[in-house]
Design an enzyme around this catalytic site. Sequence first.
Site, PDB file in Angstrom:
ATOM      1  N   HIS A 141     -38.532  64.653  53.540  1.00  0.00           N
ATOM      2  CA  HIS A 141     -38.073  64.273  52.076  1.00  0.00           C
ATOM      3  C   HIS A 141     -38.856  65.056  51.229  1.00  0.00           C
ATOM      4  O   HIS A 141     -38.776  64.833  50.023  1.00  0.00           O
ATOM      5  CB  HIS A 141     -37.441  62.978  52.020  1.00  0.00           C
ATOM      6  CG  HIS A 141     -36.917  62.231  52.564  1.00  0.00           C
ATOM      7  ND1 HIS A 141     -37.530  61.523  53.514  1.00  0.00           N
ATOM      8  CD2 HIS A 141     -35.801  62.130  52.839  1.00  0.00           C
ATOM      9  CE1 HIS A 141     -36.347  60.721  54.419  1.00  0.00           C
ATOM     10  NE2 HIS A 141     -35.391  61.459  54.025  1.00  0.00           N
ATOM     11  N   HIS A 156     -36.983  59.480  42.316  1.00  0.00           N
ATOM     12  CA  HIS A 156     -36.559  58.251  41.785  1.00  0.00           C
ATOM     13  C   HIS A 156     -35.982  58.369  40.438  1.00  0.00           C
ATOM     14  O   HIS A 156     -34.906  57.629  40.074  1.00  0.00           O
ATOM     15  CB  HIS A 156     -37.967  57.678  41.332  1.00  0.00           C
ATOM     16  CG  HIS A 156     -37.942  56.349  40.606  1.00  0.00           C
ATOM     17  ND1 HIS A 156     -37.107  55.080  41.553  1.00  0.00           N
ATOM     18  CD2 HIS A 156     -38.233  55.665  39.634  1.00  0.00           C
ATOM     19  CE1 HIS A 156     -37.116  54.207  40.620  1.00  0.00           C
ATOM     20  NE2 HIS A 156     -37.755  54.367  39.550  1.00  0.00           N
ATOM     21  N   GLY A 187     -32.315  59.167  41.387  1.00  0.00           N
ATOM     22  CA  GLY A 187     -31.570  58.030  41.910  1.00  0.00           C
ATOM     23  C   GLY A 187     -31.311  56.929  41.007  1.00  0.00           C
ATOM     24  O   GLY A 187     -30.242  56.447  40.817  1.00  0.00           O
ATOM     25  N   SER A 242     -34.964  52.007  45.517  1.00  0.00           N
ATOM     26  CA  SER A 242     -34.699  51.386  44.249  1.00  0.00           C
ATOM     27  C   SER A 242     -33.243  51.173  43.960  1.00  0.00           C
ATOM     28  O   SER A 242     -33.037  50.353  43.379  1.00  0.00           O
ATOM     29  CB  SER A 242     -35.130  52.198  43.058  1.00  0.00           C
ATOM     30  OG  SER A 242     -34.527  53.425  43.102  1.00  0.00           O
ATOM     31  N   GLY A 288     -36.657  43.328  49.315  1.00  0.00           N
ATOM     32  CA  GLY A 288     -37.570  44.091  49.472  1.00  0.00           C
ATOM     33  C   GLY A 288     -38.876  43.598  50.089  1.00  0.00           C
ATOM     34  O   GLY A 288     -39.704  44.260  50.926  1.00  0.00           O
ATOM     35  N   ARG A 342     -41.906  54.505  50.510  1.00  0.00           N
ATOM     36  CA  ARG A 342     -42.181  56.067  50.951  1.00  0.00           C
ATOM     37  C   ARG A 342     -43.569  56.596  50.546  1.00  0.00           C
ATOM     38  O   ARG A 342     -44.072  57.504  51.019  1.00  0.00           O
ATOM     39  CB  ARG A 342     -41.230  56.848  50.217  1.00  0.00           C
ATOM     40  CG  ARG A 342     -39.918  56.883  51.206  1.00  0.00           C
ATOM     41  CD  ARG A 342     -39.077  58.013  50.758  1.00  0.00           C
ATOM     42  NE  ARG A 342     -37.830  57.724  51.467  1.00  0.00           N
ATOM     43  CZ  ARG A 342     -36.609  58.215  51.292  1.00  0.00           C
ATOM     44  NH1 ARG A 342     -36.683  59.080  50.203  1.00  0.00           N
ATOM     45  NH2 ARG A 342     -35.560  57.913  51.935  1.00  0.00           N
ATOM     46  N   ASP A 368     -47.039  53.366  39.606  1.00  0.00           N
ATOM     47  CA  ASP A 368     -45.699  53.216  40.509  1.00  0.00           C
ATOM     48  C   ASP A 368     -44.685  53.514  39.525  1.00  0.00           C
ATOM     49  O   ASP A 368     -44.099  53.024  38.505  1.00  0.00           O
ATOM     50  CB  ASP A 368     -45.580  51.878  41.016  1.00  0.00           C
ATOM     51  CG  ASP A 368     -44.349  51.841  42.027  1.00  0.00           C
ATOM     52  OD1 ASP A 368     -44.374  52.580  43.049  1.00  0.00           O
ATOM     53  OD2 ASP A 368     -43.524  51.020  41.783  1.00  0.00           O
TER      54      ASP A 368
HETATM   55  P1  ADP Z   1     -37.025  55.858  47.690  1.00  0.00           P
HETATM   56  O1  ADP Z   1     -38.307  55.148  47.753  1.00  0.00           O
HETATM   57  O2  ADP Z   1     -36.017  55.347  48.552  1.00  0.00           O
HETATM   58  O3  ADP Z   1     -37.253  57.173  47.471  1.00  0.00           O
HETATM   59  P2  ADP Z   1     -36.923  55.452  44.744  1.00  0.00           P
HETATM   60  O4  ADP Z   1     -37.835  56.777  44.513  1.00  0.00           O
HETATM   61  O5  ADP Z   1     -35.686  55.499  43.876  1.00  0.00           O
HETATM   62  O6  ADP Z   1     -36.532  55.200  46.497  1.00  0.00           O
HETATM   63  O7  ADP Z   1     -37.883  54.214  44.444  1.00  0.00           O
HETATM   64  C1  ADP Z   1     -39.141  54.259  44.374  1.00  0.00           C
HETATM   65  C2  ADP Z   1     -39.736  52.879  43.991  1.00  0.00           C
HETATM   66  O8  ADP Z   1     -39.082  51.859  44.812  1.00  0.00           O
HETATM   67  C3  ADP Z   1     -41.279  52.732  44.393  1.00  0.00           C
HETATM   68  O9  ADP Z   1     -41.795  53.315  43.065  1.00  0.00           O
HETATM   69  C4  ADP Z   1     -41.262  51.184  44.186  1.00  0.00           C
HETATM   70  O10 ADP Z   1     -41.473  50.535  42.829  1.00  0.00           O
HETATM   71  C5  ADP Z   1     -39.953  50.630  44.679  1.00  0.00           C
HETATM   72  N1  ADP Z   1     -40.249  50.050  45.979  1.00  0.00           N
HETATM   73  C6  ADP Z   1     -40.207  50.610  47.300  1.00  0.00           C
HETATM   74  N2  ADP Z   1     -40.311  49.804  48.266  1.00  0.00           N
HETATM   75  C7  ADP Z   1     -40.149  48.556  47.467  1.00  0.00           C
HETATM   76  C8  ADP Z   1     -40.023  47.041  48.292  1.00  0.00           C
HETATM   77  N3  ADP Z   1     -40.068  46.982  49.415  1.00  0.00           N
HETATM   78  N4  ADP Z   1     -39.887  46.057  47.203  1.00  0.00           N
HETATM   79  C9  ADP Z   1     -40.063  46.601  45.809  1.00  0.00           C
HETATM   80  N5  ADP Z   1     -39.900  47.819  45.435  1.00  0.00           N
HETATM   81  C10 ADP Z   1     -40.049  48.828  46.225  1.00  0.00           C
HETATM   82 MG    MG Z   2     -38.189  58.290  46.027  1.00  0.00          MG
END
Ligand code: ADP
Ligand code: MG
Length: 591
Positions: free
Chosen positions: A217, A395, A398, A439, A480, A537, A550
């Site tokens: 990705h 992020h 999304g 998210s 999560g 990720r 974060d």
């Molecule tokens: P993806 O990781 O699927 O690409 P996003 O980029 O939209 O999704 O979101 C990333 C955010 O998700 C991270 O910065 C973190 O804050 C949150 N995140 C990832 N895993 C978890 C989890 N297990 N519990 C809570 N928040 C999480």
């Molecule tokens: Mg992401």
Amino acid sequence: MTQIFDNPADFADEALDGFVAANRGYVARVDGGVVRSTEVPTGQVALVIGGGSGHYPAFAGLVGPGLAAASACGNMFASPAAGQVYRVAKAANAGGGVLLSYGNYAGDVLHFGQAQLRLNAEGIETRTVLVTDDIASAPVDQIEKRRGIAGDLTVFKVAGAAAEAGLNLDEVERLAIKTNHRTRSLGVAFDGCTLPGASEPLFHVPAGQMSLGLGIHGEPGISEHPMPTASELAQLLVSRLLADKPDDAGDRVVAIVNGLGTVKYDELFLLFGKIEKLLNAAGLTVVEPECGELVTSLDMSGLSLTLLWLDDEIEQYWAAPADTPAYRKGNLAPRARRELADAEDTMAEESEKATAASADLGRLAAAVLAQVRDVVVEHEEELGNLDAIAGDGDHGIGMRRGVDAALAAGEQNATAGASVERVLTQAGEAWSERAGGTSGALWGSAVIAAGLALGNRDSYPAGDAAAAVTAFTDAITELGKAELGDKTMVDALLPFRDAFREASDGGASVGSALATAASAATEAARLTADLRPLKGRARPLAEKSLGHPDPGAVSFALIAERIATYIQSELAGSEAATSDMAAAAGNGAQK
Ligand code: ADP
Ligand code: MG
């Protein structure tokens, strides 16, 4: 660069529609993905694969006899939503149970996991085998944390062939697990990939350099190297994979040289020739290899090498015939078309009678969602950039997709006079469905939980706000499973919840408790810069993430601040020291 589209937001859906149009002999469209369009013997295990779009032939291209029964297809690089996976699996089930198999990414795990719970609850026996082949993403003693890349193909192929042979769910699951344990991959990139509509690639590799161990990705690599010769590259990939070989490895291997998007087949073949010689020199026999595009990453310039160490049983299923749009091997008897039930079996909504207080609060909730959307739009690019440092850069997009859908659903319901429960549960469903990603799953279920906590009641005393905040928080930590310090949105969320509770217990109004809590979230989000990610990720790139907050914690804090400001201004004038939420709702409704 991806250039052919009308509207980038519709790219994944329209590409999938066209893929089905071009392959009707193999696949039919269902809500959330594709299923085989040909007959499936009753009782056959349904292998349901899936993930984000942008990886063709993974995943929809691998649906057909001898391989997958169906594929759930998310948005670009984003997990399909739980509802989509559920509907696709339900359409694919032929009475033999369902095996869900997909690459190990947090968002996919959340959504497929929720779908699995739902399927099992309905009596459709469902199991999961995650693909974890990428050796760059965690050490071998933490193999369960590794992400899935081109090793998807070996696991899907063996499981699909086992299902085709009529094995039961236990056996198909066992073979999939064994194949995953014997599969190792490593990828390199020479340049990044660009999401449709984006002006810049998710990342760049400096000219003359090669990034080792990148994710599919666009998650950046773990180290950068001067651009090697083909022989040096072959040596690097082979030696790293052999050093990581499974304990019970034999001397027969499948080798897969996989192009990630823009490397020419000629170049892949040139490299394959060198790789085969090195494997032979190491005493290995290469069995039925593949060389071509199998799991891509849009237009990424890069490739990966996968090795599957065979045993007799796995070899038999690897060699078995398969007939799918993108992957054909051997001969299978032709299959008749089957009749598929109408995909549009949307569930009829029960009608409800909203109380006046709940409908008022529902309108306030929709107005709050409009604020949330505005703040997300304002920071969309910044959030994407933050996520690109150690994650996959999605992020911002999304959150935008999720909140746009949530707002549309929320406003529609609020205008129709629905309860706050319905406004928020519909908004949360829409958020999860449209956003994909980790998210999206978390925000979607949290918004739903807040709606359920508020319910459809005659009055809403101030304590209800704290209950909604708690329900929102619990949904995220339960789903999560992240803990404080893992560097996720939870690091901003828990301080927010605690500060909110403390302020409301101390008699503060909803508005001022929100303001205090939002400040706590903002400060906590800032402090996540000092943490190493332990979930999601970004985890494989912990070092790159140090010094940057974060993204999920930052977006949460921004949203919390905006809601606090909005609620305070809505309450201004009407508020005594302990105003109740209905006062806020009354004000919101006048707008
Ligand atoms: P993806 O990781 O699927 O690409 P996003 O980029 O939209 O999704 O979101 C990333 C955010 O998700 C991270 O910065 C973190 O804050 C949150 N995140 C990832 N895993 C978890 C989890 N297990 N519990 C809570 N928040 C999480
Ligand atoms: Mg992401």
